[in-house]
Design a protein around this motif. Structure first.
Motif, PDB file in Angstrom:
ATOM      1  N   LEU A 226       0.813  -1.207   0.000  1.00 29.36           N
ATOM      2  CA  LEU A 226       0.000   0.000   0.000  1.00 29.36           C
ATOM      3  C   LEU A 226       0.853   1.266   0.000  1.00 29.36           C
ATOM      4  CD1 LEU A 226      -2.767  -1.098   2.511  1.00 29.36           C
ATOM      5  CD2 LEU A 226      -2.889  -1.025   0.021  1.00 29.36           C
ATOM      6  N   CYS A 227       2.152   1.101   0.236  1.00 31.26           N
ATOM      7  CA  CYS A 227       3.068   2.243   0.207  1.00 31.26           C
ATOM      8  C   CYS A 227       3.748   2.397  -1.152  1.00 31.26           C
ATOM      9  CB  CYS A 227       4.134   2.089   1.283  1.00 31.26           C
ATOM     10  SG  CYS A 227       3.478   1.993   2.971  1.00 31.26           S
ATOM     11  N   ALA A 228       3.405   1.549  -2.110  1.00 33.05           N
ATOM     12  CA  ALA A 228       4.062   1.581  -3.419  1.00 33.05           C
ATOM     13  C   ALA A 228       3.968   2.967  -4.035  1.00 33.05           C
ATOM     14  CB  ALA A 228       3.432   0.545  -4.340  1.00 33.05           C
ATOM     15  N   THR A 229       5.109   3.505  -4.427  1.00 34.49           N
ATOM     16  CA  THR A 229       5.120   4.848  -5.008  1.00 34.49           C
ATOM     17  C   THR A 229       4.805   4.822  -6.496  1.00 34.49           C
ATOM     18  OG1 THR A 229       7.522   4.696  -5.346  1.00 34.49           O
ATOM     19  CG2 THR A 229       6.760   5.691  -3.298  1.00 34.49           C
ATOM     20  N   THR A 230       4.872   3.638  -7.112  1.00 38.02           N
ATOM     21  CA  THR A 230       4.459   3.482  -8.507  1.00 38.02           C
ATOM     22  C   THR A 230       3.400   2.400  -8.571  1.00 38.02           C
ATOM     23  OG1 THR A 230       6.255   1.903  -8.911  1.00 38.02           O
ATOM     24  CG2 THR A 230       6.688   4.214  -9.426  1.00 38.02           C
ATOM     25  N   PRO A 239      -0.890   3.654  -6.956  1.00 32.56           N
ATOM     26  CA  PRO A 239       0.204   4.464  -6.402  1.00 32.56           C
ATOM     27  C   PRO A 239      -0.231   5.156  -5.113  1.00 32.56           C
ATOM     28  CG  PRO A 239      -0.073   4.887  -8.755  1.00 32.56           C
ATOM     29  CD  PRO A 239      -1.241   4.060  -8.332  1.00 32.56           C
ATOM     30  N   SER A 240       0.668   5.209  -4.157  1.00 31.79           N
ATOM     31  CA  SER A 240       0.350   5.812  -2.861  1.00 31.79           C
ATOM     32  C   SER A 240       0.306   7.334  -2.910  1.00 31.79           C
ATOM     33  CB  SER A 240       1.391   5.385  -1.816  1.00 31.79           C
ATOM     34  OG  SER A 240       2.680   5.880  -2.170  1.00 31.79           O
ATOM     35  N   GLY A 241       0.926   7.931  -3.928  1.00 29.68           N
ATOM     36  CA  GLY A 241       1.034   9.376  -3.993  1.00 29.68           C
ATOM     37  C   GLY A 241       2.287   9.910  -3.335  1.00 29.68           C
ATOM     38  N   ILE A 242       3.068   9.028  -2.704  1.00 34.38           N
ATOM     39  CA  ILE A 242       4.345   9.429  -2.103  1.00 34.38           C
ATOM     40  C   ILE A 242       5.381   9.591  -3.192  1.00 34.38           C
ATOM     41  CG2 ILE A 242       6.165   8.690  -0.500  1.00 34.38           C
ATOM     42  CD1 ILE A 242       3.979   7.116   1.015  1.00 34.38           C
ATOM     43  N   ASN A 243       6.281  10.544  -3.026  1.00 36.79           N
ATOM     44  CA  ASN A 243       7.323  10.805  -4.012  1.00 36.79           C
ATOM     45  C   ASN A 243       8.071   9.511  -4.366  1.00 36.79           C
ATOM     46  OD1 ASN A 243       9.871  11.640  -5.253  1.00 36.79           O
ATOM     47  ND2 ASN A 243       9.360  13.700  -4.567  1.00 36.79           N
ATOM     48  N   VAL A 248      10.206   3.890   1.076  1.00 34.45           N
ATOM     49  CA  VAL A 248       9.249   3.903   2.182  1.00 34.45           C
ATOM     50  C   VAL A 248       8.851   2.483   2.559  1.00 34.45           C
ATOM     51  CG1 VAL A 248       8.329   6.186   1.603  1.00 34.45           C
ATOM     52  CG2 VAL A 248       7.319   4.157   0.559  1.00 34.45           C
ATOM     53  N   LYS A 249       8.216   2.363   3.701  1.00 29.42           N
ATOM     54  CA  LYS A 249       7.709   1.085   4.189  1.00 29.42           C
ATOM     55  C   LYS A 249       6.494   1.357   5.059  1.00 29.42           C
ATOM     56  CE  LYS A 249      10.486   1.031   8.422  1.00 29.42           C
ATOM     57  NZ  LYS A 249      11.497   0.290   9.227  1.00 29.42           N
ATOM     58  N   CYS A 250       5.774   0.302   5.394  1.00 29.73           N
ATOM     59  CA  CYS A 250       4.621   0.426   6.284  1.00 29.73           C
ATOM     60  C   CYS A 250       5.086   0.222   7.725  1.00 29.73           C
ATOM     61  CB  CYS A 250       3.553  -0.596   5.927  1.00 29.73           C
ATOM     62  SG  CYS A 250       2.023  -0.408   6.887  1.00 29.73           S
ATOM     63  N   ASP A 251       4.896   1.233   8.552  1.00 29.61           N
ATOM     64  CA  ASP A 251       5.290   1.113   9.953  1.00 29.61           C
ATOM     65  C   ASP A 251       4.296   0.200  10.690  1.00 29.61           C
ATOM     66  OD1 ASP A 251       4.996   2.227  12.945  1.00 29.61           O
ATOM     67  OD2 ASP A 251       7.045   2.592  12.246  1.00 29.61           O
ATOM     68  N   THR A 253       3.563  -0.224  13.738  1.00 26.34           N
ATOM     69  CA  THR A 253       2.862   0.360  14.885  1.00 26.34           C
ATOM     70  C   THR A 253       1.879   1.435  14.443  1.00 26.34           C
ATOM     71  OG1 THR A 253       4.751  -0.075  16.334  1.00 26.34           O
ATOM     72  CG2 THR A 253       3.152   1.550  17.092  1.00 26.34           C
ATOM     73  N   LEU A 254       2.359   2.353  13.625  1.00 26.91           N
ATOM     74  CA  LEU A 254       1.494   3.436  13.160  1.00 26.91           C
ATOM     75  C   LEU A 254       0.495   2.965  12.110  1.00 26.91           C
ATOM     76  CD1 LEU A 254       4.082   6.340  12.686  1.00 26.91           C
ATOM     77  CD2 LEU A 254       2.372   6.137  14.490  1.00 26.91           C
ATOM     78  N   LEU A 255       0.905   1.937  11.321  1.00 26.12           N
ATOM     79  CA  LEU A 255       0.139   1.499  10.152  1.00 26.12           C
ATOM     80  C   LEU A 255      -0.048   2.647   9.165  1.00 26.12           C
ATOM     81  CD1 LEU A 255      -2.428  -0.901  11.819  1.00 26.12           C
ATOM     82  CD2 LEU A 255      -0.347  -1.509  10.554  1.00 26.12           C
ATOM     83  N   TYR A 256       1.008   3.418   9.015  1.00 23.80           N
ATOM     84  CA  TYR A 256       1.141   4.451   8.001  1.00 23.80           C
ATOM     85  C   TYR A 256       2.461   4.206   7.264  1.00 23.80           C
ATOM     86  CZ  TYR A 256      -2.456   7.772   9.703  1.00 23.80           C
ATOM     87  OH  TYR A 256      -3.624   8.404  10.045  1.00 23.80           O
ATOM     88  N   CYS A 257       2.534   4.703   6.044  1.00 22.06           N
ATOM     89  CA  CYS A 257       3.789   4.640   5.287  1.00 22.06           C
ATOM     90  C   CYS A 257       4.758   5.670   5.839  1.00 22.06           C
ATOM     91  CB  CYS A 257       3.533   4.904   3.804  1.00 22.06           C
ATOM     92  SG  CYS A 257       2.336   3.776   3.055  1.00 22.06           S
ATOM     93  N   VAL A 258       5.989   5.243   6.098  1.00 26.74           N
ATOM     94  CA  VAL A 258       7.024   6.121   6.642  1.00 26.74           C
ATOM     95  C   VAL A 258       8.300   5.949   5.825  1.00 26.74           C
ATOM     96  CG1 VAL A 258       6.058   6.035   8.970  1.00 26.74           C
ATOM     97  CG2 VAL A 258       7.820   4.384   8.298  1.00 26.74           C
ATOM     98  N   LEU A 259       9.227   6.878   5.982  1.00 27.26           N
ATOM     99  CA  LEU A 259      10.503   6.787   5.280  1.00 27.26           C
ATOM    100  C   LEU A 259      11.287   5.574   5.760  1.00 27.26           C
ATOM    101  CD1 LEU A 259      11.729  10.490   5.193  1.00 27.26           C
ATOM    102  CD2 LEU A 259      11.002   9.106   3.234  1.00 27.26           C
ATOM    103  N   ASP A 260      11.960   4.914   4.805  1.00 31.16           N
ATOM    104  CA  ASP A 260      12.834   3.784   5.117  1.00 31.16           C
ATOM    105  C   ASP A 260      14.246   4.118   4.656  1.00 31.16           C
ATOM    106  OD1 ASP A 260      13.510   1.246   6.044  1.00 31.16           O
ATOM    107  OD2 ASP A 260      13.100   0.291   4.114  1.00 31.16           O
ATOM    108  N   GLU A 261      14.651   5.340   4.896  1.00 34.13           N
ATOM    109  CA  GLU A 261      15.974   5.839   4.518  1.00 34.13           C
ATOM    110  C   GLU A 261      16.268   7.053   5.388  1.00 34.13           C
ATOM    111  OE1 GLU A 261      15.531   6.896   0.432  1.00 34.13           O
ATOM    112  OE2 GLU A 261      14.488   8.762   0.854  1.00 34.13           O
ATOM    113  N   THR A 262      17.520   7.496   5.394  1.00 32.37           N
ATOM    114  CA  THR A 262      17.876   8.708   6.123  1.00 32.37           C
ATOM    115  C   THR A 262      17.093   9.877   5.553  1.00 32.37           C
ATOM    116  OG1 THR A 262      20.105   7.878   6.551  1.00 32.37           O
ATOM    117  CG2 THR A 262      19.756  10.260   6.764  1.00 32.37           C
ATOM    118  N   PRO A 263      16.378  10.634   6.385  1.00 35.42           N
ATOM    119  CA  PRO A 263      15.566  11.732   5.848  1.00 35.42           C
ATOM    120  C   PRO A 263      16.404  12.765   5.115  1.00 35.42           C
ATOM    121  CG  PRO A 263      15.002  11.281   8.146  1.00 35.42           C
ATOM    122  CD  PRO A 263      16.235  10.498   7.837  1.00 35.42           C
TER     123      PRO A 263
END
Length: 267
Positions: A226-230, A239-243, A248-251, A253-263
């Motif tokens: 669900l976090c797929a950017t394409t 597409p999730s609409g994220i750049n 990204v990955k699905c957290d 705990t939050l069950l939201y897409c979050v960054l999976d890299e150094t911001p």
């Protein structure tokens, strides 16, 4: 007397974010802006105790504003401010709407930000890079009575809360116009007498990523798809609409897409 401000209404109007063009064929440098709509902020506890130290993350709203020029006829593109409001504070304001409570409160932090990205494509506010502090978001809500959906009276407890947003750094390029931010947030419950400070990474847009069960209802399991950017129409992936430049990955705990890299917003 403080005036009550409607940050959500202002954000919806996109104040200060109007685009402008010129006669030149070259693209003007982008100024400091933020994404329109909710971000998801993931919190990491730095210090604190009690209920204030139990936060893991939430949606936050951001907006940038332009000051009027000297004769107040046009916007001054060299003077920019930023507002930050958490879903916690926004939700309390919506809950108490029409009850006459908290009408003089300011449920969002507000203050000056830098106008143009620096050489690392970063914009700053809240004390970062020499900027001034943002005024804290504060709510002082007395006890109130409401009716539930069944017509039964419900007592809403008094709330005295303060949320301070500091050291904000926003990544801004033409390809990524203010879609990730890092900083520090301090949450205080003045009735409970607790306080906690967190660092956070915020990503726009806020995308839910809980798996659905056979009936289509969300579960408590993360779904990275669900976090797929394409997108992939053959596999039914939207597409999730994220750049797409972000990993990204699905957290879980939050069950939201979050960054999976150094911001990239990290100073």
């Amino acid at each position: 007397m403080k005036q009550r401000h409607s940050f959500l209404a202002a954000a919806a109007l996109g104040l200060g974010l109007a685009s402008f063009g010129g006669a030149s064929c070259s693209q003007p440098p982008i100024q400091c802006v933020v994404g329109h709509g909710p971000f998801i902020a993931k919190y990491t506890l730095v210090s604190g105790t009690g209920a204030c130290a139990d936060l893991v993350g939430e949606e936050i709203g951001l907006s940038t504003f332009l000051a009027p020029n000297e004769d107040r006829t046009l916007a001054d593109y060299d003077k920019r401010s930023i507002a930050v409001q958490s879903d916690t504070f926004g939700g309390l304001v919506r809950e108490r709407e029409g009850l006459g409570a908290g009408e003089d409160d300011i449920p969002y932090a507000l203050g000056a930000s830098t106008t143009n990205p620096d050489e690392r494509d970063l914009c700053f506010a809240g004390g970062a890079a020499g900027t001034t502090a943002l005024a804290a978001a504060e709510l002082d809500l007395p006890e109130a009575e409401i009716m539930d959906d069944m017509g039964n009276p419900v007592t809403l407890p008094a709330k005295r809360l303060r949320q301070t947003w500091e050291n904000l750094s926003v990544y801004v390029t033409a390809a990524a116009p203010g879609t990730q931010m890092v900083g520090t947030m301090t949450y205080e419950d003045l009735i409970e007498g607790c306080s906690a400070t967190y660092t956070f990474v915020a990503l726009f847009p806020a995308v839910h990523c809980a798996k659905a069960d056979a009936d289509g209802k969300p579960t408590n399991e993360p779904d990275d798809a669900l976090c797929a950017t394409t997108g992939n129409a053959a596999e039914g992936v939207t597409p999730s609409g994220i750049n797409p430049d972000y990993r990204v990955k699905c957290d879980p705990t939050l069950l939201y897409c979050v960054l999976d890299e150094t911001p990239r917003a990290a100073p």
